[in-house]
Design an enzyme around this catalytic site. Sequence first.
Site, short mmCIF file in Angstrom:
data_model
loop_
_atom_site.label_atom_id
_atom_site.label_comp_id
_atom_site.label_asym_id
_atom_site.label_seq_id
_atom_site.Cartn_x
_atom_site.Cartn_y
_atom_site.Cartn_z
CB VAL A 193 2.96 12.13 -6.27
CG1 VAL A 193 2.40 11.37 -5.07
CG2 VAL A 193 3.10 13.62 -5.94
CD GLU A 194 0.77 6.93 -8.64
OE1 GLU A 194 1.43 6.08 -8.01
OE2 GLU A 194 -0.46 6.96 -8.63
#
Length: 168
Positions: free
Chosen positions: A67-68
Site C-alpha cells: 500500500v505504501e
Amino acid sequence: SMPRVQPAAVTSSVTAGLKPPASVQELENLKSVVSSLGGKPDYAQILIMAGREFHVDPVFIAAVTHVESSFKPRAASGRNARGLMQLRPIVIEVLGVTDPWDPHQNIMAGTAYLRNCFERYKHCPNSTYLALAAYNIGPGPVEKLNRSDAAGRFVRKVLRVYNRLTDS
C-alpha cells in the site's frame, strides 16, 4: 522511545546466528505473496527477518509495503517519505537509517517503526486501526488519528490486502 535499528550488515550478521532459519515452506509462500503484490521475491527473506525481530506477521508487513510503495524501492512522496515502506525523515533520523533506498534497511526500520506504533496504542480499543493510522500520518492523539480521512483510507487498504492474503 523507538528501538534503534543497526545498519543492515550488522543486523543481518547479529541475527543470522540467533534464530533458526525460516522453513522452506514459509519462505516459498512469502515469495509468492510478494510476487503477487509486484515485489521482488528476494524481499521475502527480509520480511521474514523483520517479522521475527519485531514480532510482526511478515504478510502484514508485505501488505503495508504494498500500500505504501507498490514494492518500489525508489518510491518517494511529496512529503519526503522514502523507499519501500515510505519512511518519513523523522523515522529515518531516529532509527539511524543510512540508506532509505536500501530494501533491507528500509524494511527493518519500517517494521521497527510499525512495532513502535503497535506498542503505543496497544491498550486502546481499535489498536490495529490506530497503529496503522499512526504509521501513515505520524503518532498523535487518538482523536486526531480517528479524524484523518487519509489515515482511514490507508488503514482500509492495508487491511483489505492483508485479509485477502490470509483468507485460506
